[in-house]
Structure formats: C-alpha cells, structure tokens
Enzyme design. Structure first.
Site, short mmCIF file in Angstrom:
data_model
loop_
_atom_site.label_atom_id
_atom_site.label_comp_id
_atom_site.label_asym_id
_atom_site.label_seq_id
_atom_site.Cartn_x
_atom_site.Cartn_y
_atom_site.Cartn_z
N SER A 252 0.83 -1.19 0.00
CA SER A 252 0.00 0.00 0.00
C SER A 252 0.88 1.26 0.00
O SER A 252 1.80 1.38 0.79
CB SER A 252 -0.90 0.00 1.24
OG SER A 252 -1.73 1.13 1.24
N GLY A 253 0.58 2.17 -0.92
CA GLY A 253 1.35 3.41 -1.02
C GLY A 253 2.56 3.33 -1.92
O GLY A 253 3.34 4.29 -2.01
N GLY B 122 -2.36 -3.15 -2.53
CA GLY B 122 -1.07 -3.62 -2.04
C GLY B 122 -1.24 -4.38 -0.73
O GLY B 122 -2.29 -4.30 -0.08
#
Length: 614
Positions: free
Chosen positions: A165-166, A444
């Site tokens: 994630s990100g 993610g």
C-alpha cells in the site's frame, strides 16, 4: 568457487543491522568450512564482530563487486539476494536519481512521492519502437514491450501492477494506460475521442474508489482490471473494466487520519452550488460517515476542483446532467443516513427508537423518495419467518445501527457497480476486437494495528500475485535451465504455495468460513475455534496469539499478520435487512440508478432467505 575461496580475508559481506536492516562488513580472517567462528569488521563503524557459525547456512551474503553496483537490471548482479537487491535500489535512487530498475521482465519502481518530469509526450516518443533493454528502465518501456509483443506475436498481453500500500501502483497503471492511448491513437477525430474516454474513466474511478489512508493520500480501495481493445491496425477501439474487492466498510468507518471515498468530500465542497440546494449538505466534519478520521483535508488538494474534474470526466463518458444529479442525490442521502441516530428504549433495552423530528431522517426519505414512517419503523424492527407465521421483532439500538450501516454499504456498492457498468457500456468496442492489453491494478499488501476481513482478502490476493512473480522470475527460469542442462546455481526463493493452500484448499480458511456462514447460528467465535482445531500446530503458516481466543495469525510472504475474527462472517455474508430492500423497491423517485438496484433486488432477497428464519 568453493566456500573456502569465497570467504577469505578481505571478502566483503552483508550482516544484519537493527536499524539499517543490512550493513556492509569485511572478513578480517580466512574462514574455512567447519570453523565455529567468523571474524568480521563493519564498514562504517569499524566494529569488530565475531559471528558464531553452526553450518554453511549461517554464512553471511556476499557483496557484489563495486563495478556492478547500480546496475539497471538486478539479474546482472553476481549475487542476487535481499541485501544486494536493496542496496542496488538504494544506490540507483539516492545517487542516480533513478526510480526504475529492471529485474528481468519485471520493472521495480520506487515511489518518490513527488511529481517528476518523466512522463510527457516527448518521453512517450522516445520509448516508442525501442527494445526494452535499449533505454533506461521506465514504465513506458514495459508498456512498449507489451504493445510490440501484441503486434509481433499476435498475442494478447497483460501488465500486473503490484506492491504494498502506497507504493504508487495506481499512478503506474495510469501512465501505462496513457502510453497505450498515445501510441494506439488514431488521427481520426471520432477515434481520438475513444482514447480520451478510456483515460476519462480514471478520475471517475478514483473519485468513487480511492481514499486517503495513513500511507497514501490517493489509495485505491478496490482492484481494477482494465482491458484495452485494439483493431487489426492496433488502434484503440474501446475498453472494458472489471473491479474487485471494493472496501465497502470504509463507507461507515475510517481510522484516525483517514478519509472515506473522495467523492463525498468533493460533494461537500460543492454544497453551495445551486443544483445542490435541496441536498442540505455542509462541511464534511458535520457528517458521521466523513468525520471519523478527524482530518478531512488533504494537503495541496482542492476537493471542489476535483469535483469539477469528476463531472467533466462523467460528461465525456456520456453521463447526462440528469444522471449525474441522481448519482449525487444518492451520495447525499448516504451522508444523511449516517447521521440518523438510533436511541435505546429506556423502558426496554431490547427495543430502540428514532426521533421522528430528526432532520437527517427527513432528508434521507426526501432524497430517496421513500416513506419516512415506514423507513423509520423498519430501521428499528425486522421480520423473521417462523414455522407458520411472520414475526415482527424489535431491534436493539446496536443492531439497528448495524442495519443502518449495512444499508449504506449496500447502496454504495450497488451505485459503484452501476457506474462501472455505465462506463463499460460507453467504452465497449463497437467494432470487432482483434487483440487487447490488460492492466491490473490491485490493492497492495496491508498490515495495520487492527486487521479484519478486508485486509485478509487483500493479502490473499497479493499472495496469488506473489506466486505469479516467483513463477516468472524464479521457478520457470530455473526449470528451463535444468531442461537445457545449463550449469546453474539455484536461487533459494520463498515459495508461498503452502500459505495459499492454507487459505483456499479444502478445509482451508475460506472453506471453513463459507461452511460457518451457512449455519443459522454460525458465529465468528465458532469459526475461529474451528481454525484452531484444524490448523494450529499443523500448518506452519498458521498460529494463534497468546492472549486472544478470537484472533489468528497468518505468516504471509511479506509479513506475519494478526487478524481479528470479529466481523468475518457478517462481511462474508454481506447481508442487508430485507425490509430496507423492499422500501427501496417502493421508492417514488424513479431514479435510473435505483432502477438498476431494483433489477438486482430479487437476487439479493434470495440470498437473504436462509438467514430470515428461526
């Protein structure tokens, strides 16, 4: 070379570090197989280390020669292991200002968290027609390779964008689509609008499917696979989108410093527009479904400007002003739904009530065109079927609030699906599709302080993607070397098939979850206990927290994650009160979006029937 030849005085290796993860070190004495100790000195602090050696498995990873450090393809390194990969990426990012690195056919991207001048039309032209290895690593190089292979081999292609994630997956997917829209464009004005429409789907999907999280201000909270169609001349003629795992729980709950979906904040920012005068909108901090994160502002983002961008994209994709107004009407109703307070009956805690003067109750009824008294009644009661009769059962306040939230999630999920179907109707190729390139942008890997059903589904999907990665990069490559009898030093990579089996095999976590959901008195606690009975101390990727009997641990490829079992059954069933469905069916406002809902209500009620009996 033998171990004795590699681990001699002066040999450079990697050793673990509590903060840096890995640090460089150098052998100060020759090491011979069978020695009980290895003598080292760290590169930076010049600290002497004596490493205990039990077997060759304790040998520290060897460093690559300096001449190889910074290579643009990780497969060019003499030693390919974790510290070598991390150090090579660090050197390229910090010293070479390079965010992209190849690993064979895989592109590794580091998110710089800033806009870089790497994606203009001049860069598209630079990569057009070039072999993947001729230019510096770039998302455009991967896109060009897929485009050329589609032309040359006459085979459909797909690009998988994965990562935690990100990591920047959504942006990478957008740039890949932009590349295809440019190189697969047409000089014909009508055809040119097709590419524009394909790209216009991005701001709409980001508005209704992306949100601010603690890691990312624009995190995709759903998975998206978009298939871009080409004709025999390899010109774009349309596209089709499939979506997965929309995080509906975000509608009713956001963690600290997070937001729900962008579209709600965009709508609140546009509250003063004359067309929204009857929606009774205001600042997002005034609504329960948008204020829980505590900070609705995203730095350098103008929600009103983004709202106009969303409307412009909708118009380009054929959403009439009337349909757009209907969409915003339902979204406004959801905001007011979250503000309907359900109070406990002081005389009987098994009952609850809603103040008939609640302005948000009135707003929901007006915006959705439903009978306010009937809506109020069935927010606090439900019907259950006994052997020979139908019983009206009062709800406790907590149950009514849960039902309110379930309705909000159901409505938003249906609205989301309708918008996707509308986009697909506009983008579906009218001519015969000769070939396609698919772009998959999925969640993610996630691990938070509290992990629930959503993180479980996301991480399961990432386990499957990781398996694809290892299949392509390691398994298939090494098997080919074996078949061709090429001398090859095997790379010891992590095979996550046992973890996938734990989740999806017979009597695995999903199988047991579905089984528990079919039981009238099935519960999260019972399901969790079945997991312990079946897998604890039997499956190496499963464990139980010491201090909890309602949680479990899965050792994923990326990290171990502790999941709270509470809520798994409810989210897997995804149920909504049947009377709420019937109220929507009777709506006097003939919204096109609600007509779509009505077409699906029978299947929803059929799904509910097993849980409406006693």
């Amino acid at each position: 070379m033998t171990t004795a030849e590699l681990y001699t005085k002066g040999a450079q290796v990697w050793v673990p570090h509590p903060e840096l993860v890995w640090q460089g070190a150098e052998l100060t004495k020759d090491y011979k197989p069978g020695d009980k100790e290895m003598h080292l000195e760290t590169e930076e602090e010049k600290e002497a280390i004596v490493k205990k050696m039990k077997s060759d498995e304790d040998l520290p990873p060897l460093r690559n020669p300096d001449i190889l450090v910074g290579q643009n393809d990780l497969t060019s390194l003499s030693y390919l292991h974790e510290p070598a990969v991390l150090y090579n990426l660090q050197v390229r990012f910090l010293q070479n200002n390079a965010i992209y690195t190849y690993c064979g056919i895989v592109l590794v991207a580091i998110n710089p968290y800033e806009q870089l001048p790497l994606y203009g039309n001049e860069m598209v032209m630079a990569y057009t027609g070039q072999d993947m290895g001729q230019m510096d690593p770039h998302i455009y190089a991967v896109a060009e390779e897929a485009f050329r292979q589609m032309q040359r081999d006459e085979r459909n292609q797909s690009i998988i964008v994965s990562g935690e994630s990100g990591a920047g997956k959504t942006v990478s997917a957008k740039y890949a689509m932009r590349y295809f829209a440019t190189v697969g464009g047409s000089s014909d004005d009508m055809e040119a609008s097709i590419e524009q429409r394909v790209l216009a789907s991005n701001p709409i999907m980001e508005a209704i499917g992306n949100a601010k999280t603690i890691r990312n201000d624009n995190s995709s909270r759903f998975g998206k696979y978009i298939q871009i169609g080409f004709n025999k001349n390899y010109t774009i003629i349309g596209a089709n989108m499939r979506t997965y795992l929309l995080e509906k729980s975000r509608i009713v709950f956001q963690a600290e410093n997070e937001r729900t979906y962008h579209i709600f904040y965009q709508l609140c920012a546009a509250a003063d527009l004359p067309e929204f005068e009857d929606f009774c909108l205001s600042d997002p901090m005034n609504f329960n479904y948008t204020n829980q994160g505590g900070d609705p502002i995203i730095k350098d983002l103008d929600d009103l400007e983004e709202f106009h961008n969303t409307k412009q994209a909708m118009s380009l994709l054929g959403f009439s002003d009337k349909i757009q107004q209907e969409i915003f009407r339902i979204l406004a109703a959801l905001l007011h739904l979250g503000n309907i307070e359900v109070d406990e009956n002081f005389k009987d805690s098994e009952k609850c009530f809603i103040d008939p003067e609640n302005p948000h109750l009135y707003a929901v009824a007006e915006l959705l065109g439903v009978d306010m008294n009937q809506f109020r009644k069935w927010m606090c009661n439900r019907k259950i079927t006994a052997v020979h009769q139908v019983i009206e059962k009062p709800l406790r306040s907590s149950e009514a609030m849960h039902g309110r939230d379930a309705l909000a999630k159901f409505l938003y999920g249906q609205l989301f699906d309708w918008i996707v179907s509308k986009i697909n109707t506009v983008l579906t190729p009218q001519a015969k599709e000769s070939s396609f390139i698919g772009v998959l942008d999925i969640y993610g890997f996630e691990v938070f302080e509290v992990n629930s059903f959503e993180q479980f589904c996301i991480n399961y999907a990432n386990e499957k993607l990781q398996q694809q990665f290892t299949q392509h990069v390691f398994k298939l490559e090494q098997e080919e070397y074996v078949r061709e009898e090429i001398t090859w030093s095997f790379i010891d990579f992590y095979d996550n098939q046992p973890c996938i089996d734990l989740i999806e095999a017979k009597l695995g976590l999903l199988d047991l979850l579905d089984e528990e959901c079919k039981l009238p008195k099935g519960s999260d606690q019972n399901w969790c206990q079945k997991l312990y009975d079946k897998h604890l101390k039997k499956a190496k990727h499963f464990d139980k927290p010491r201090m909890s009997n309602s949680a479990f641990i899965i050792f994923h490829f990326a990290d171990k994650v502790e999941y709270q079992a509470e809520g798994f059954l409810g989210k897997n069933r995804d149920l909504v009160n049947e009377e709420h469905i019937n109220i929507l069916r009777a709506s006097e406002v003939r919204l096109i979006v609600l007509e779509y809902l009505r077409q699906h209500l029978d299947s929803v009620i059929k799904k509910l029937k097993p849980f409406l009996k006693i």
